[in-house]
Each structure stands twice: as C-alpha cells, then as structure tokens.
Design an enzyme around this catalytic site. Structure first.
Site, PDB file in Angstrom:
ATOM      1  N   GLY A   1       0.832  -1.201   0.000  1.00 40.16           N
ATOM      2  CA  GLY A   1       0.000   0.000   0.000  1.00 40.16           C
ATOM      3  C   GLY A   1       0.864   1.247   0.000  1.00 40.16           C
ATOM      4  O   GLY A   1       2.000   1.218  -0.490  1.00 40.16           O
ATOM      5  N   SER A   2       0.335   2.303   0.561  1.00 36.43           N
ATOM      6  CA  SER A   2       1.034   3.591   0.468  1.00 36.43           C
ATOM      7  C   SER A   2       2.241   3.626   1.411  1.00 36.43           C
ATOM      8  O   SER A   2       2.295   2.915   2.420  1.00 36.43           O
ATOM      9  CB  SER A   2       0.082   4.730   0.818  1.00 36.43           C
ATOM     10  OG  SER A   2      -0.176   4.719   2.206  1.00 36.43           O
TER      11      SER A   2
ATOM     12  N   VAL B   1       1.249   4.758   5.093  1.00 32.42           N
ATOM     13  CA  VAL B   1       0.692   3.707   5.945  1.00 32.42           C
ATOM     14  C   VAL B   1       1.759   2.648   6.254  1.00 32.42           C
ATOM     15  O   VAL B   1       1.878   2.176   7.385  1.00 32.42           O
ATOM     16  CB  VAL B   1      -0.556   3.067   5.283  1.00 32.42           C
ATOM     17  CG1 VAL B   1      -1.093   1.919   6.121  1.00 32.42           C
ATOM     18  CG2 VAL B   1      -1.639   4.116   5.071  1.00 32.42           C
ATOM     19  N   GLY B   2       2.565   2.326   5.250  1.00 39.66           N
ATOM     20  CA  GLY B   2       3.629   1.337   5.439  1.00 39.66           C
ATOM     21  C   GLY B   2       4.577   1.733   6.557  1.00 39.66           C
ATOM     22  O   GLY B   2       4.949   0.912   7.410  1.00 39.66           O
TER      23      GLY B   2
ATOM     24  N   GLU C   1       5.563  -3.441   0.870  1.00 40.37           N
ATOM     25  CA  GLU C   1       5.710  -3.007  -0.525  1.00 40.37           C
ATOM     26  C   GLU C   1       4.974  -1.683  -0.642  1.00 40.37           C
ATOM     27  O   GLU C   1       3.770  -1.632  -0.419  1.00 40.37           O
ATOM     28  CB  GLU C   1       5.082  -4.034  -1.480  1.00 40.37           C
ATOM     29  CG  GLU C   1       5.894  -5.282  -1.670  1.00 40.37           C
ATOM     30  CD  GLU C   1       7.278  -5.009  -2.224  1.00 40.37           C
ATOM     31  OE1 GLU C   1       7.481  -3.969  -2.878  1.00 40.37           O
ATOM     32  OE2 GLU C   1       8.168  -5.834  -1.981  1.00 40.37           O
TER      33      GLU C   1
ATOM     34  N   CYS D   1       1.868   0.321  -8.403  1.00 46.16           N
ATOM     35  CA  CYS D   1       3.098   0.854  -7.811  1.00 46.16           C
ATOM     36  C   CYS D   1       4.269   0.691  -8.775  1.00 46.16           C
ATOM     37  O   CYS D   1       5.284   1.347  -8.628  1.00 46.16           O
ATOM     38  CB  CYS D   1       3.381   0.184  -6.477  1.00 46.16           C
ATOM     39  SG  CYS D   1       3.539  -1.572  -6.616  1.00 46.16           S
TER      40      CYS D   1
HETATM   41  C1  UN1 Z   1       2.248  -5.401 -11.601  1.00 50.23           C
HETATM   42  O1  UN1 Z   1       2.951  -4.487 -12.014  1.00 50.23           O
HETATM   43  O2  UN1 Z   1       1.636  -6.139 -12.380  1.00 50.23           O
HETATM   44  O3  UN1 Z   1       0.598  -2.508  -5.796  1.00 50.23           O
HETATM   45  C2  UN1 Z   1       2.121  -5.686 -10.162  1.00 50.23           C
HETATM   46  C3  UN1 Z   1       1.171  -2.622  -6.873  1.00 50.23           C
HETATM   47  C4  UN1 Z   1       2.290  -3.627  -6.989  1.00 50.23           C
HETATM   48  C5  UN1 Z   1       1.976  -4.746  -7.914  1.00 50.23           C
HETATM   49  C6  UN1 Z   1       2.300  -4.472  -9.316  1.00 50.23           C
HETATM   50  N1  UN1 Z   1       2.580  -4.165  -5.685  1.00 50.23           N
HETATM   51  O4  UN1 Z   1       0.833  -1.949  -7.817  1.00 50.23           O
END
Ligand code: UN1
Length: 485
Positions: A228-229, A232-233, A250, A284
């Site tokens: 997530g963001s 928050v992470g 992530e 992301c």
């Molecule tokens: C992708 O690029 O297909 O939250 C996956 C996100 C990443 C996943 C991307 N953790 O956008």
C-alpha cells in the site's frame, strides 16, 4: 437494496460485531452500489486470529502433499470462476475487463506455482566441527500471519501473499481493501469451495485505519505483510518494531523509463504509454517518468502525445475501453492536486490532465491521461508519486546523466530502458537502483515465479513472490544432532 457480504472467519460467513457496514461503489458509475460490507472492528480481528491459531495446529502438521492439493483445487475453482471474478474486479476497481481477466489468470498461476513450493520447503545440511554431529537447518512456518492488501490488484496481491503463507504451513488473517472488498470476498468463496480447512484463510473487510491497526496489534499475529502507500507502510513498520513482529512492506515507486537515441521509438512509446496509463496508472510499478535522450526528444514526445490522445476512456466493462476511472473521489482530488502543482511549478502540461464530465463520464471518476514536459528532478513531478495517469517527460544527454536522474528519487521499485545496444542496457542494469529492471519492456508487470520488490524506500524486508517468499513466510531452525554418549 444492495447485497450484504460477510466476513469469512473460521470457514463461516459472519457479520461484524460492530453491527456496521459500508458500501462499495463502482468508480465508473457511482450510482451503482455493488454491495455492503462489514465494517469490522477489533473483536472481529480477535475472532479471526483465534480461528487461525486453532487451524494452524493441524494445518502445519498435514503432509505437504495434502497442502499442495488444496492450492491446486483453489486454482481450479478460481479458473472456473474467472469470468465472475474478473467482472467483479472491473466493477469495483475500474480496470478494463481484459486487465481483470489477466489479473485473475495470474491469480490461478500464483496458486499453482505455490502449490508445488510446499514440497520445496527445504533446509540445508552443513559439515560440523565435530565429526559425530549432524548439522542441518529446518524451515518452519511462523504461525498466524496478518496480511494487508490494496485495492489496485485485489486478486493478485492477496494471493501472492496468502499462497506462499499457507503453502509453507502458516494460517492467515487478511484485511482486504475497502475499495475492492467484493473480489476479496470472492477469494474466500474460492477457498471455501476448494474445501480448505476452516480457519486457514480468514478474510476481513473494514474501513482503513481501525481494522489495520487492530490486525497489526493483535496478539497471536506473528508477522505482517503489507502492500500500500508509503505513509501507511511507515506507520505499520513502526508499530511492528514496537511489538517485535516480523514485517514486509511493498510501498511506493517513481519508476522511470529511459529512452536512448538508438531505441525503436514506436516500441518505446508503446510500452511507455502502457506502463504509465494502463490500469489508469494505479500500479506501484507504473511508469511515472520517461527520460529521453535529447536528439530524439521532439519525435518521441510527438508520438507519445499522439498515442496518449488516442486512448479510449470509459467504463472498464465496455469492450472498447482502454483506460477506466480512478478508484475514488479522494484519489481523484489528490491526482488533480498533483497535476495542478506540476503546472504551478512550471512543468508544461501538453496533454490531458482534466477531469471528464458529461455523457458516460458524468457519474464516474475519470481523468484524461496527462503528459507533462520540461519536468526536472527538482519538481514534485520529478520526485513524488502521483498514483494515477500522470507522466513526466525529462531529458538527458549522456547515459550516466539519465541514470543519475532515474536514481534521484527516494524510491527504487522498477525501471526500464529502451535501447538496441547491449552495452547501453548492461550499463543501465548495473547503475540503476531498482529491484526490477526491464530492457525494452514496460516497468509494470510481475511474473509469479521470480522475486518482486524494490530498493530504497519502495520496500522493506525480504522480497515477495518466487522462491524469495520463503524467506518471509518461514523461519529457520538450526539443529545439532549428536548421538547419545
Ligand atoms: C504489476 O505491475 O503487475 O501494488 C504488479 C502494486 C504492486 C503490484 C504491481 N505491488 O501496484
């Protein structure tokens, strides 16, 4: 009345102790209420953790070959229900149907891949200083793991966390995002139909902060995996630090494409547009900056704008739509603010960037994909992630300069280069600070059998997916086995 959906706890569908629900709406048409979902509280989390703890005792002891079968079975059920899941995904999240199908298909692959990984929960043997000692390691699960997942990949991300978690013998409590809860609930149905033992996977819906907080703090949750963001992470990281819990995060990205003068321009334009704007830029791994060699800047920009203008916006459920809405009003406002700030700081908005009104756009959150030129690393567009369809064009003369610009942000998730030269590609691969590097393909995308994650402030803890996931979801036990005297 919209359908009411329940939490999936201990193999049963139960209402929240809070007695409260919230509505999930279609971002392409806010009059379409998809359903009402449980606004869960601490008590629900406790109940789920208790169920997961009880289930762990048995789940961890059954043979890996049995665990494997449950994952294959879930993959089959998901595959059979692919259309239904894809349609729900598009309806609540907004991405196009082909994108949703692709994601649900990826979910099937993830389950199949991790089914086999149960058998590869391997330790190692070592020579010992003492000739009589047998010295080796075992891998053991962590127990109950808490998962917090975002709205943008509501099939793939929950599955790429929970599939390795359960294959290695853990049980999970997952809090799915309030913006795409239906897909999460359908995953619960998939596991139910696959006959997964009660309590191995528990799925909770709820409004943001309160449920996350309760899950992180819950006694019995030994580890947290979050996507997530960044904001928050960070908070979760801090709390897990205080509580001594293992954590994997992530978070954001500000992913660059570098276009060298020798690149195939049409190919580079195509994957820059795909990386920046598909899924409405809500990944992301999306491309936020394209850093172009000066000699080809004008030609590249012209092609880029033409292709961006050609994109068809609309409801993701319509066959000709290429770009759907953004997820909600709050994100829409944030994206528009980011665009305005870009203008204020002197970047040139040469295409898009406006909210669309009227016709089929009237009751949805639609923004025309935006391209800025004359973006510099000092600007907010050069530094900060706008989680939407906004791309900044930057310029470079020498490759090292491009790498320096690319690396000048606090993130390091993914990066791409367009070039025909292996030498240029190699130099870029070595110099770029990113967890995922593409040569001649877009910054987004993730195959399930290779590690996924970023450098710098994009990620924290060990990588997700592939055989890297074992590092997070298991712990090592080192055994010194000696004969009795
Ligand atoms: C992708 O690029 O297909 O939250 C996956 C996100 C990443 C996943 C991307 N953790 O956008």
């Amino acid at each position: 009345m919209a359908d009411e959906y329940k939490n999936f706890i201990n193999g049963k569908w139960v209402a929240s102790a809070s007695g409260k629900t919230f509505d999930d709406i279609n971002p392409a048409n806010t009059a379409d209420i998809i359903g009402s979902f449980q606004d869960s509280n601490e008590q629900d989390i406790k109940q789920a953790v208790t169920a997961a703890k009880a289930a762990f005792v048995k789940w961890n002891q059954i043979p890996v070959t049995s665990r494997e079968l449950y994952l294959y079975k879930a993959a089959d059920v998901l595959n059979r229900r692919l259309d239904e899941v894809s349609q729900a995904l598009t309806r609540e999240m907004g991405k196009t149907l082909p994108e949703s199908r692709g994601e649900a298909g990826r979910g099937v692959q993830i389950l199949r891949y991790y089914a086999g990984e149960a058998r590869r929960m391997c330790g190692e043997t070592y020579p010992s200083d003492n000739a009589a000692t047998m010295l080796y390691t075992l891998r053991e699960p962590l127990g109950v793991v808490g998962l917090i997942t975002p709205w943008n990949f509501p099939v793939a991300i929950p599955l790429w966390k929970l599939a390795p978690a359960i294959t290695y013998g853990n049980t999970v409590v997952i809090r799915v995002s309030q913006d795409s809860p239906l897909t999460g609930i359908l995953l619960g149905e998939v596991f139910e139909e696959a006959g997964l033992p009660a309590g191995v996977v528990n799925i909770i819906t709820g409004l943001g902060r309160a449920t996350n907080k309760a899950l992180v703090a819950a006694e019995g949750i030994n580890a947290i995996s979050f996507t997530g963001s960044t904001l928050v992470g960070r908070r979760i990281y801090q709390r897990c630090g205080e509580l001594g819990k293992k954590v994997q995060l992530e978070m954001g990205g500000h992913n660059p494409v570098v276009v060298a003068a020798d690149a195939d321009l049409d190919q580079a334009v195509a994957f820059t547009v795909a990386g920046a704007f598909f899924s409405t830029g809500q990944k992301c791994t999306a491309t936020r900056r394209v850093i172009v060699q000066r000699d080809i800047l004008a030609e590249f920009t012209e092609k880029l704008v033409a292709k961006t203008r050609d994109l068809k916006l609309g409801n993701g459920a319509d066959a000709d739509t290429q770009i759907g809405p953004v997820i909600n009003q709050r994100q829409l406002d944030r994206i528009l603010e980011g665009i305005q700030q870009g203008v204020n700081e002197g970047a040139q908005l040469i295409c898009g960037g406006q909210r669309l009104n009227g016709d089929c756009y009237e009751s949805g959150f639609f923004i025309q994909p935006a391209v800025f030129t004359e973006v510099t690393p000092q600007m907010s567009l050069g530094q900060e992630e706008i989680f939407g369809p906004v791309l900044g064009v930057m310029v470079f003369d020498k490759l090292d300069e491009a790498i320096e610009i690319a690396n000048s942000v606090r993130y390091g998730l993914s990066a791409a280069i367009a070039t025909k030269s292996i030498k240029t590609a190699q130099h870029f691969i070595k110099g770029i600070k990113a967890g995922i590097v593409h040569v001649n393909s877009q910054t987004a995308g993730a195959e399930c059998h290779v590690p996924f994650g970023g450098m710098k402030q994009s990620s924290c803890g060990t990588r997700e997916q592939g055989n890297a996931a074992i590092e997070f979801y298991t712990q090592l036990k080192t055994v010194y086995l000696d004969l009795p005297a």
